[in-house]
Design a protein around this motif. Structure first.
Motif: not given
Length: 197
Positions: A7-22
């Motif tokens: 399971v990927q860490p939730r902060l890593k998933e959030r970084y890729r999905a939300e933070i990088v585009p922002a």
């Protein structure tokens, strides 16, 4: 999301999905690889009392291992200092460097569990950047981490957490950490940035 059964860490998933585009929109980076990221987190504990009490090193090492999930590296004195009864080669501190998934899991626990447990917490200082996009945070006690059992510690010890990013400037690094959830202190009087929130 899982990769290779893990399971990927939730902060890593959030970084890729939300933070990088922002960040890409905000700073107009040419591609995803140019977006700043957290490269590693380094934790340090100074153990001056290890000169008189050799068990202090073992206790602090156990605390740091519980917090990070890794065995700490012993830092030794490079020079002898007679005033402190210190000889070269004596243990003076402990250090752990966390990277990858373990780093994201540690950051998640630090931002969402540990920092809110700090007494009279009003946010972390915004002036602790080093000019090259890295941020250092001093914590007064290891007890704020849920992994530490209050009844089993021998002494309250402070530690230093350095978050190393690939950001070129402190402004980019601060925005990255804000989006990750770092609770920076608000400027007195509101300020333009606080008013826009």
């Amino acid at each position: 999301m899982t990769t290779n059964g893990r399971v990927q860490p939730r902060l890593k998933e959030r970084y890729r999905a939300e933070i990088v585009p922002a960040l890409q929109r905000e700073f107009n980076y040419p591609n995803v690889m140019a977006v700043p990221r957290v490269e590693k987190v380094v934790l340090n504990i100074g153990i001056g009392e290890a000169i008189q009490n050799s068990k202090a090193l073992d206790a602090a090492s156990a605390d740091l291992a519980a917090i990070t999930g890794q065995r700490p590296w012993v830092r030794r004195a490079k020079k002898s200092v007679a005033a402190f009864k210190l000889r070269a080669g004596m243990p003076v501190g402990l250090m752990v460097t966390v990277r990858g998934d373990r780093m994201y899991e540690f950051l998640d626990r630090l931002l969402n569990l540990a920092l809110p447990r700090v007494r009279d917490f009003r946010g972390v200082a915004t002036r602790s950047f080093d000019g090259r996009g890295n941020y250092t945070l001093g914590l007064r006690e290891q007890l704020i981490f849920p992994e530490i059992d209050y009844d089993k510690i021998d002494k309250v010890r402070g530690l230093e957490v350095t978050i190393v990013t690939s950001a070129k400037t402190d402004i980019e690094a601060r925005r990255l950490l804000e989006l990750l959830g770092m609770p920076f202190e608000r400027a007195e009087g509101g300020g333009a940035r606080a008013a826009s929130r």
